[in-house]
Design a protein around this motif. Structure first.
Motif, short mmCIF file in Angstrom:
data_model
loop_
_atom_site.label_atom_id
_atom_site.label_comp_id
_atom_site.label_asym_id
_atom_site.label_seq_id
_atom_site.Cartn_x
_atom_site.Cartn_y
_atom_site.Cartn_z
N ILE A 29 -5.52 2.15 -1.17
CA ILE A 29 -5.87 2.42 0.22
C ILE A 29 -6.40 3.85 0.28
O ILE A 29 -5.83 4.75 -0.32
N ALA A 32 -3.23 -5.57 -2.17
CA ALA A 32 -3.64 -5.22 -0.81
C ALA A 32 -2.74 -5.80 0.26
O ALA A 32 -2.83 -5.40 1.41
N VAL A 57 -3.36 -0.11 8.04
CA VAL A 57 -4.70 -0.59 8.38
C VAL A 57 -4.72 -1.09 9.82
O VAL A 57 -5.64 -0.76 10.59
N LEU A 88 -2.21 0.85 -4.85
CA LEU A 88 -1.43 -0.31 -4.43
C LEU A 88 -1.20 -1.22 -5.63
O LEU A 88 -1.87 -2.23 -5.80
N PRO A 139 -8.16 3.96 7.64
CA PRO A 139 -7.73 3.39 6.36
C PRO A 139 -8.62 2.23 5.95
O PRO A 139 -9.09 1.46 6.78
N ARG A 140 -8.85 2.14 4.66
CA ARG A 140 -9.62 1.02 4.12
C ARG A 140 -9.07 0.67 2.75
O ARG A 140 -8.70 1.56 1.98
N ILE A 141 -9.04 -0.61 2.46
CA ILE A 141 -8.57 -1.11 1.18
C ILE A 141 -9.77 -1.20 0.24
O ILE A 141 -10.83 -1.72 0.61
N ALA A 177 0.89 -1.07 3.73
CA ALA A 177 -0.56 -0.85 3.76
C ALA A 177 -1.19 -1.67 4.89
O ALA A 177 -2.08 -1.17 5.60
N ARG A 178 -0.73 -2.89 5.09
CA ARG A 178 -1.24 -3.71 6.19
C ARG A 178 -0.91 -3.07 7.53
O ARG A 178 -1.71 -3.12 8.47
#
Length: 106
Positions: A96, A41, A50, A37, A69-71, A46-47
């Motif tokens: 991510i 974040a 998630v 990314l 998913p995790r940042i 990506a948001r």
């Protein structure tokens, strides 16, 4: 080693279907998929991923379901990336990471 893919996701508020081109970062584990990314974040796609808890990648001419998913920050991304990609991802503010969903049992 093809890195280009399209991630399919839905808007977290609108529910609109999106397809976003991305670059998959090769990792040391085949159980995960990592996407850098470079804009941070708070990137909308990506948001969305998630918030939804996963997405579908169109990668290497196949659909790949990805979940959980995790940042992560650049330092953790550097540890997960294959050696040739570590110098690049450690400069990113975030990445991510997603788990590959188990293939369906037939």
């Amino acid at each position: 080693m093809p890195i280009w893919a399209v991630i399919r996701h839905r808007g977290r508020k609108s529910g609109t279907a999106y397809e976003t081109p991305i670059a998959v970062v090769p990792t040391t584990s085949s159980a995960i998929v990592m996407i850098g990314l470079p804009w941070g974040a708070h990137t909308n796609w990506a948001r969305n991923v998630v918030a939804a808890g996963g997405a579908t990648l169109r990668w290497k001419a196949r659909d790949v379901e990805v979940v959980h998913p995790r940042i992560i920050d650049g330092a953790e991304a550097e540890r997960l990336a294959k050696p040739a990609f570590r110098a690049v991802v450690k400069r990113f503010p975030a990445a991510i990471v997603l788990d590959r969903a188990a293939p369906p049992v037939e």
